[in-house]
Design a protein around this motif. Sequence first.
Motif, PDB file in Angstrom:
ATOM      1  N   SER A 117       7.801   2.782  -9.357  1.00 16.67           N
ATOM      2  CA  SER A 117       6.415   2.780  -9.783  1.00 16.67           C
ATOM      3  C   SER A 117       5.528   2.938  -8.530  1.00 16.67           C
ATOM      4  CB  SER A 117       6.231   1.414 -10.432  1.00 16.67           C
ATOM      5  OG  SER A 117       5.004   1.234 -10.886  1.00 16.67           O
ATOM      6  N   ILE A 118       4.746   3.998  -8.495  1.00 15.93           N
ATOM      7  CA  ILE A 118       3.955   4.266  -7.287  1.00 15.93           C
ATOM      8  C   ILE A 118       2.978   3.126  -7.000  1.00 15.93           C
ATOM      9  CG2 ILE A 118       2.108   5.762  -6.381  1.00 15.93           C
ATOM     10  CD1 ILE A 118       3.725   8.118  -7.283  1.00 15.93           C
ATOM     11  N   GLU A 119       2.344   2.608  -8.065  1.00 20.08           N
ATOM     12  CA  GLU A 119       1.354   1.545  -7.813  1.00 20.08           C
ATOM     13  C   GLU A 119       2.024   0.318  -7.186  1.00 20.08           C
ATOM     14  OE1 GLU A 119       1.956   3.034 -10.689  1.00 20.08           O
ATOM     15  OE2 GLU A 119       2.540   1.585 -12.214  1.00 20.08           O
ATOM     16  N   GLU A 120       3.285   0.076  -7.549  1.00 21.86           N
ATOM     17  CA  GLU A 120       3.961  -1.103  -6.993  1.00 21.86           C
ATOM     18  C   GLU A 120       4.283  -0.902  -5.514  1.00 21.86           C
ATOM     19  OE1 GLU A 120       7.305  -2.050  -9.548  1.00 21.86           O
ATOM     20  OE2 GLU A 120       6.015  -2.196 -11.299  1.00 21.86           O
ATOM     21  N   VAL A 121       4.896   0.237  -5.164  1.00 17.11           N
ATOM     22  CA  VAL A 121       5.273   0.391  -3.742  1.00 17.11           C
ATOM     23  C   VAL A 121       4.038   0.436  -2.844  1.00 17.11           C
ATOM     24  CG1 VAL A 121       7.577   1.390  -3.993  1.00 17.11           C
ATOM     25  CG2 VAL A 121       5.601   2.898  -4.048  1.00 17.11           C
ATOM     26  N   VAL A 122       2.992   1.095  -3.309  1.00 20.12           N
ATOM     27  CA  VAL A 122       1.788   1.183  -2.470  1.00 20.12           C
ATOM     28  C   VAL A 122       1.201  -0.216  -2.250  1.00 20.12           C
ATOM     29  CG1 VAL A 122      -0.612   1.992  -2.435  1.00 20.12           C
ATOM     30  CG2 VAL A 122       1.238   3.570  -3.042  1.00 20.12           C
ATOM     31  N   ILE A 132       2.748  -3.048  -2.409  1.00 18.25           N
ATOM     32  CA  ILE A 132       3.637  -3.864  -1.557  1.00 18.25           C
ATOM     33  C   ILE A 132       3.332  -3.555  -0.087  1.00 18.25           C
ATOM     34  CG2 ILE A 132       6.039  -4.206  -0.813  1.00 18.25           C
ATOM     35  CD1 ILE A 132       6.822  -3.753  -3.815  1.00 18.25           C
ATOM     36  N   LEU A 133       3.197  -2.280   0.235  1.00 22.23           N
ATOM     37  CA  LEU A 133       2.922  -1.929   1.643  1.00 22.23           C
ATOM     38  C   LEU A 133       1.556  -2.457   2.076  1.00 22.23           C
ATOM     39  CD1 LEU A 133       4.425   1.682   1.943  1.00 22.23           C
ATOM     40  CD2 LEU A 133       5.503  -0.528   2.367  1.00 22.23           C
ATOM     41  N   LYS A 134       0.581  -2.455   1.155  1.00 23.46           N
ATOM     42  CA  LYS A 134      -0.750  -2.966   1.501  1.00 23.46           C
ATOM     43  C   LYS A 134      -0.729  -4.484   1.639  1.00 23.46           C
ATOM     44  CE  LYS A 134      -4.121   0.227  -0.507  1.00 23.46           C
ATOM     45  NZ  LYS A 134      -4.986   0.541   0.614  1.00 23.46           N
ATOM     46  N   LEU A 139       4.783  -5.211   7.560  1.00 30.78           N
ATOM     47  CA  LEU A 139       5.789  -4.130   7.570  1.00 30.78           C
ATOM     48  C   LEU A 139       5.333  -2.984   8.478  1.00 30.78           C
ATOM     49  CD1 LEU A 139       6.754  -3.919   3.771  1.00 30.78           C
ATOM     50  CD2 LEU A 139       8.131  -4.860   5.626  1.00 30.78           C
ATOM     51  N   GLY A 140       4.016  -2.946   8.717  1.00 29.19           N
ATOM     52  CA  GLY A 140       3.482  -1.933   9.646  1.00 29.19           C
ATOM     53  C   GLY A 140       3.485  -0.532   9.076  1.00 29.19           C
ATOM     54  N   LEU A 141       3.503  -0.406   7.747  1.00 28.94           N
ATOM     55  CA  LEU A 141       3.560   0.923   7.132  1.00 28.94           C
ATOM     56  C   LEU A 141       2.326   1.129   6.259  1.00 28.94           C
ATOM     57  CD1 LEU A 141       7.318   0.766   6.099  1.00 28.94           C
ATOM     58  CD2 LEU A 141       6.343   2.056   8.007  1.00 28.94           C
ATOM     59  N   HIS A 142       1.877   2.359   6.187  1.00 26.65           N
ATOM     60  CA  HIS A 142       0.693   2.606   5.356  1.00 26.65           C
ATOM     61  C   HIS A 142       0.807   3.952   4.644  1.00 26.65           C
ATOM     62  CE1 HIS A 142      -0.964   5.473   8.306  1.00 26.65           C
ATOM     63  NE2 HIS A 142      -0.282   4.745   9.146  1.00 26.65           N
ATOM     64  N   THR A 143      -0.035   4.096   3.610  1.00 32.22           N
ATOM     65  CA  THR A 143      -0.060   5.346   2.840  1.00 32.22           C
ATOM     66  C   THR A 143      -1.513   5.847   2.832  1.00 32.22           C
ATOM     67  OG1 THR A 143      -0.674   4.359   0.720  1.00 32.22           O
ATOM     68  CG2 THR A 143       1.679   4.361   1.265  1.00 32.22           C
ATOM     69  N   ASN A 144      -1.694   6.982   2.214  1.00 23.50           N
ATOM     70  CA  ASN A 144      -3.044   7.548   2.143  1.00 23.50           C
ATOM     71  C   ASN A 144      -3.694   7.288   0.783  1.00 23.50           C
ATOM     72  OD1 ASN A 144      -5.046   9.089   3.360  1.00 23.50           O
ATOM     73  ND2 ASN A 144      -4.428  10.936   2.236  1.00 23.50           N
ATOM     74  N   ILE A 145      -3.134   6.363   0.036  1.00 19.77           N
ATOM     75  CA  ILE A 145      -3.547   6.206  -1.367  1.00 19.77           C
ATOM     76  C   ILE A 145      -4.838   5.393  -1.507  1.00 19.77           C
ATOM     77  CG2 ILE A 145      -2.837   5.111  -3.550  1.00 19.77           C
ATOM     78  CD1 ILE A 145      -1.267   7.679  -2.947  1.00 19.77           C
ATOM     79  N   ASN A 146      -5.720   5.877  -2.389  1.00 14.54           N
ATOM     80  CA  ASN A 146      -6.924   5.137  -2.748  1.00 14.54           C
ATOM     81  C   ASN A 146      -6.573   4.257  -3.955  1.00 14.54           C
ATOM     82  OD1 ASN A 146      -9.327   4.200  -3.685  1.00 14.54           O
ATOM     83  ND2 ASN A 146     -10.256   6.208  -4.047  1.00 14.54           N
ATOM     84  N   ALA A 147      -6.139   3.028  -3.652  1.00 16.03           N
ATOM     85  CA  ALA A 147      -5.574   2.155  -4.689  1.00 16.03           C
ATOM     86  C   ALA A 147      -6.572   1.816  -5.795  1.00 16.03           C
ATOM     87  CB  ALA A 147      -5.039   0.880  -4.047  1.00 16.03           C
TER      88      ALA A 147
END
Length: 388
Positions: A243-248, A250-252, A257-265
Amino acid sequence: MLHDPNRVYIFDTTLRDGEQVPGCQLTPPEKIEIARELEALGVDIIEAGFPVSSPGDFQSVVEISKAVTQPTICALTRANKGDIDAAAESLKYAKHPRIHTGIGASDTHIKLKFNSTREEILQRGVDAVKYAKKFVEDVEFYAEDAGRADIVFLAQMVEAVIAAGATVVNIPDTNGYCTPDQYGSKICFLKENVKNIDKAIISAHCHNDLGLATANSIAGVQNGARQIEGTINGIGERAGNTSIEEVVMILKTHQSLGLHTNINATKFYEISRMVSSQMRMPVQPNKAIVGANAFAHSSGIHQDGFLKNRENYEIIRPEDVGFPSASIVLTARSGRHALKFHLERLGYQLSKDELADVYHNFLTLADKKLDINDDDLQSLMANKLVKQ
Ligand code: KIV
Ligand code: ZN
């Protein structure tokens, strides 16, 4: 290609893997509407379809390529020229086209699906990548059923397709078989043992048969994958995809974890509802991030803690994912604080004794009625005023 080492690319396959769900098929205009919304959400890649599978799917890839310019548009193929020709043709209007080709990597698939050998299958994979490279620079290779594949053979395959020009190597846990530990170890092994692995991005594509798709994708990025494939609401074959909303989120939520995405949650709620209604696939109420109850507090202990300070029971603010608001649901498990909160919202200021009195009547009603709404509260108050 230079990449931000901490950036995780989000590859959306709602319109391909998601659309394979029986009863969820979309018309080309519906797909374009979702693709536009995915673009606004900020996904990096949209897998728009499997063009050789039907004229409708082919046309959808063409139309999405015209309508959406920001993300890469990707088309799926099997490892054969006919599929790749169709994909290349369907992508001709895409500003950033990608062909996603591949073949089974597990011995189960090699023997029972292809009646072939590891050597032949590896060669077919390499040939498919080389052929796709004639049309587009960006070629993603999937090693289907990698979750059950022999790790040494998988590493050979990944190395060979990178040498053939693959820019992304997708390691699908096609059957949702792995545990997070197993999936993470596979990615770690590839990172450590495949020559030139840094020339390609490793992608995590996990299915949810054991309810582990999200956990496995996170294990993937913790071990070096930098692309996650998934769908909105986690829809997809059988028990669904990551589920994209879940992984994004979690990273936020876990910035350590030091990881990020470009998603506008903040777009998640809106797109979740759009996908759900267009695909006629209800979102389960307790679905993480976007389910109707994701921000609903109903037991007395939680409601009391929440009303003292939201941080007691809220790790994500509803507005961060575009959710209308948190809610304090009134049920027979609610406490006085929750009742007082709602009565004050409706304009009633009660003394302690008055509240105790109304609370008693409230519980009697709540034992009979599943949830109590504003009309019920107004009736309770009207009743009390009549009695006074
Ligand atoms: O699950 C899977 O293996 C797939 C591939 C076709 C990428 O969806
Ligand atoms: Zn899949």
